[in-house]
Design a protein around this motif. Structure first.
Motif, PDB file in Angstrom:
ATOM      1  N   ARG A   3       0.842  -1.200   0.000  1.00  0.00           N
ATOM      2  CA  ARG A   3       0.000   0.000   0.000  1.00  0.00           C
ATOM      3  C   ARG A   3       0.872   1.242   0.000  1.00  0.00           C
ATOM      4  N   GLU A   4       0.266   2.355  -0.285  1.00  0.00           N
ATOM      5  CA  GLU A   4       0.948   3.649  -0.181  1.00  0.00           C
ATOM      6  C   GLU A   4       1.238   3.892   1.297  1.00  0.00           C
ATOM      7  N   PRO A   5       2.493   4.040   1.675  1.00  0.00           N
ATOM      8  CA  PRO A   5       2.829   4.204   3.091  1.00  0.00           C
ATOM      9  C   PRO A   5       2.356   5.534   3.663  1.00  0.00           C
ATOM     10  N   PHE A  26      -4.523  -2.353   2.289  1.00  0.00           N
ATOM     11  CA  PHE A  26      -3.603  -3.070   1.413  1.00  0.00           C
ATOM     12  C   PHE A  26      -4.245  -3.274   0.046  1.00  0.00           C
ATOM     13  N   GLN A  27      -3.380  -3.339  -0.974  1.00  0.00           N
ATOM     14  CA  GLN A  27      -3.802  -3.687  -2.315  1.00  0.00           C
ATOM     15  C   GLN A  27      -3.010  -4.906  -2.778  1.00  0.00           C
ATOM     16  N   VAL A  57      -3.479  -3.418  -7.069  1.00  0.00           N
ATOM     17  CA  VAL A  57      -4.895  -3.334  -7.423  1.00  0.00           C
ATOM     18  C   VAL A  57      -5.720  -3.417  -6.137  1.00  0.00           C
ATOM     19  N   PRO A  58      -6.758  -2.577  -5.964  1.00  0.00           N
ATOM     20  CA  PRO A  58      -7.626  -2.713  -4.793  1.00  0.00           C
ATOM     21  C   PRO A  58      -8.131  -4.149  -4.645  1.00  0.00           C
ATOM     22  N   LEU A  66      -9.291  -7.731   5.752  1.00  0.00           N
ATOM     23  CA  LEU A  66      -7.999  -7.069   5.574  1.00  0.00           C
ATOM     24  C   LEU A  66      -8.065  -5.603   5.966  1.00  0.00           C
ATOM     25  N   ASP A  67      -9.180  -4.951   5.682  1.00  0.00           N
ATOM     26  CA  ASP A  67      -9.324  -3.550   6.085  1.00  0.00           C
ATOM     27  C   ASP A  67      -9.266  -3.416   7.603  1.00  0.00           C
ATOM     28  N   GLY A  68      -9.863  -4.367   8.328  1.00  0.00           N
ATOM     29  CA  GLY A  68      -9.810  -4.328   9.777  1.00  0.00           C
ATOM     30  C   GLY A  68      -8.399  -4.445  10.310  1.00  0.00           C
TER      31      GLY A  68
END
Length: 563
Positions: free
Chosen positions: A426-428, A438-439, A447-448, A468-470
């Motif tokens: 991901r973009e830090p 994360f992608q 990619v999302p 993963l978002d959690g």
């Protein structure tokens, strides 16, 4: 490759009084807690202890490492007569009993592994908020590596401090169920006990054999004995019942069974042996507790919950499938070949080791990779600023591409070929800011997760995007690293194709697959119809609760009021 033995914190903390010797020598823990782990028994955590109150009680049996399918099989096979007696006869509807309800499809958080999962279960918050993303992690804002259950590192001080210095209470960033409920609470053996009134642990004499048995199982010299692990769970309940006899019942009681997980990790036939353990050990101890409640006249006014942190997936105990941390054929070698100085595999570093630019933390199915901005610490001896995020193009993506090449072709580290399922990044963001999701690396770009799954359906990776978002987002989402590696694993694959980040074991967990992720949420109450129990659960936390729903459910049940 040097083998690493993962020995859970409670074993290390009280091993035959050795922890007490260590702590006295180092002066690193309060005297009273050092005495507790040296002698066993109870520790009063709150003065004065909250008075018992009228109204419903909640009794939670917390089974480490027991998935929903395994518990269901144990019940239907007749191996759990004491638990079955409370539930009553199974009804026609799936999951419904005469006096209970077994909620289907309850998912753990990610990773489905011990310290992260129990933190979320006993707080109701995901890992990106609790600050505890696994069994070990690197907190870049503190420049500190935590390992309450060490997997990749070689030192065990954090494991000792789980009980002697309340480590998990100190690192946990949100309130516990005990703090939220504010009722008399006893905790037996569980690492998360901040805000409870009492902590009980077993007599340490029961621990000595576990180390030897675990080592035998890991080295393949012999099959480990169930008896060593049984002593841990049996003596924990014995200690608790002594406290109940002296002080009376709690309004909220947690009884934790770690032995079943420890044994499953090293047993020759993990799932079959777990079934046997549930019947021979866990159910008998459940029966002892329920008899105590019945004799006290409290059983009819007590909600009984069976919960767990994760399940288990059998794996091969060999160097090919165990992706370790030490050696030229292991995952950290990819970092070194990409030009990063990697963190030494210790909790505490010497001054000469503080110039690291990358670190790893292992969670069974997942590995977290932490990266520094190398431009501010390019030379050996330079200390990196870990509050500063790495650069996406110059630091993160080269590592992603290197792991992708190693996985596809074996480039640089042949042992990694075919071992990884997904590589995510991901973009830090700087430490202290909310981290981004994360992608997935698709071979050419990030990619999302949702977009990737629409193009490449993976139904076996249950609710992957939300879970993963959690883990990844929130104020402590950076604790899950900058690059996330998911090992190829799951019972849908032949065992020869399953990999895990750890030393050698007979089973592991942590993945998004059903075997690791579906956990029991079984609720019962003597004298209450199963349909009423089901309605109460759904009214409190909805028709499809998750592991994050357990704390809200407990609070509702304690209130005695329908939502």
């Amino acid at each position: 490759m040097r083998r690493r033995v993962w020995i859970p914190a409670i074993v290390l903390a009280v091993l035959a009084g050795g922890a007490f010797w260590y702590l006295r020598r180092s002066g690193s823990a309060p005297a009273e807690l050092a005495e507790l782990v040296a002698q066993g028994g109870e520790k009063v955590l709150r003065q004065p202890i909250r008075p018992a109150r009228p109204g419903p009680r909640v009794l939670i049996f917390a089974l480490d490492g027991v998935g929903q399918e395994m518990l269901h099989k144990a019940i239907t096979s007749g191996r759990l007569p004491h638990l079955s007696a409370v539930l009553g006869r199974a009804q026609a509807d799936s999951g419904l009993y005469e006096h209970g309800w077994s909620q289907p499809g309850v998912l753990s958080i990610l990773p489905s592994t011990t310290y992260a999962a129990w933190a979320s279960l006993f707080t109701g918050a995901p890992a990106g908020q609790t600050g505890v993303p696994g069994n070990e992690w690197f907190a870049r804002e503190e420049r500190r590596f935590y390992a309450p259950a060490p997997v990749s590192v070689t030192q065990h001080e954090d494991a000792l401090q789980v009980y002697t210095d309340q480590l998990m209470g100190r690192v946990l960033k949100v309130s516990t169920v005990y703090e939220q409920a504010n009722v008399r609470s006893y905790v037996s053996l569980q690492a998360y006990h901040r805000g409870a009134d009492l902590l009980t642990v077993p007599d340490p004499k029961s621990y000595g054999a576990i180390i030897g048995e675990a080592a035998r199982g890991l080295t393949g010299d012999d099959s480990p004995s169930q008896e060593a692990y049984e002593a841990l769970d049996v003596q924990a309940v014995k200690s608790l019942l002594g406290t109940i006899g002296e002080r009376g019942l709690a309004d909220l009681q947690i009884i934790y069974f770690p032995g079943v997980d420890l044994y499953t990790h090293v047993a020759a036939h993990p799932l079959d042996d777990q079934m046997h353990y549930l019947g021979q050990v866990v159910d008998r101890q459940i029966g002892e507790v329920l008899r105590t409640y019945e004799k006290a006249g409290a059983l009819d006014d007590t909600w009984i919950l069976i919960v767990a942190d994760h399940g288990h997936t059998p794996v091969l105990s060999d160097d090919r499938h165990a992706l370790g941390a030490d050696g030229a054929d292991e995952p950290p070698e990819v970092l070194r070949r990409t030009g990063f100085r990697t963190r030494a595999l210790n909790l505490e570093l010497t001054a000469d080791e503080e110039d690291f630019q990358a670190a790893v933390a292992y969670q069974g199915a997942f590995a977290y990779v932490y990266l520094a901005d190398r431009s501010v610490c390019p030379d050996k001896g330079d200390r990196c600023d870990w509050n500063r995020p790495p650069r996406l193009a110059e630091d993160v993506l080269p590592v992603v591409r290197a792991y992708d090449a190693a996985n596809r072709t074996g480039a640089g580290v042949p042992q990694l070929r075919g071992a990884l399922d997904l590589i995510l990044a991901r973009e830090p963001r700087p430490a202290g800011q909310n981290a981004l999701p994360f992608q997935v690396w698709d071979g050419t770009r990030l990619v999302p997760v949702g977009e990737y799954l629409r193009a490449h359906p993976r139904p076996e990776l249950l609710d992957l995007e939300r879970r993963l978002d959690g883990l990844a987002t929130g104020p402590y989402g950076n604790h899950a690293g900058d690059v996330l590696l998911l090992a190829r694993t799951g019972v849908q694959l032949p065992i020869e194709q399953r990999f895990y980040f750890s030393g050698r074991y007979q089973s592991w967990h942590g993945s998004p697959t059903r075997q690791d992720s579906e956990i029991p949420l079984l609720v019962a109450r003597a004298g209450t119809r199963g349909t009423a129990v089901r309605e109460r659960v759904h009214a409190a936390v909805g028709a499809q609760p998750t592991q994050l729903s357990v704390t809200p459910l407990v609070l509702n049940l304690l209130s005695g009021r329908q939502p």
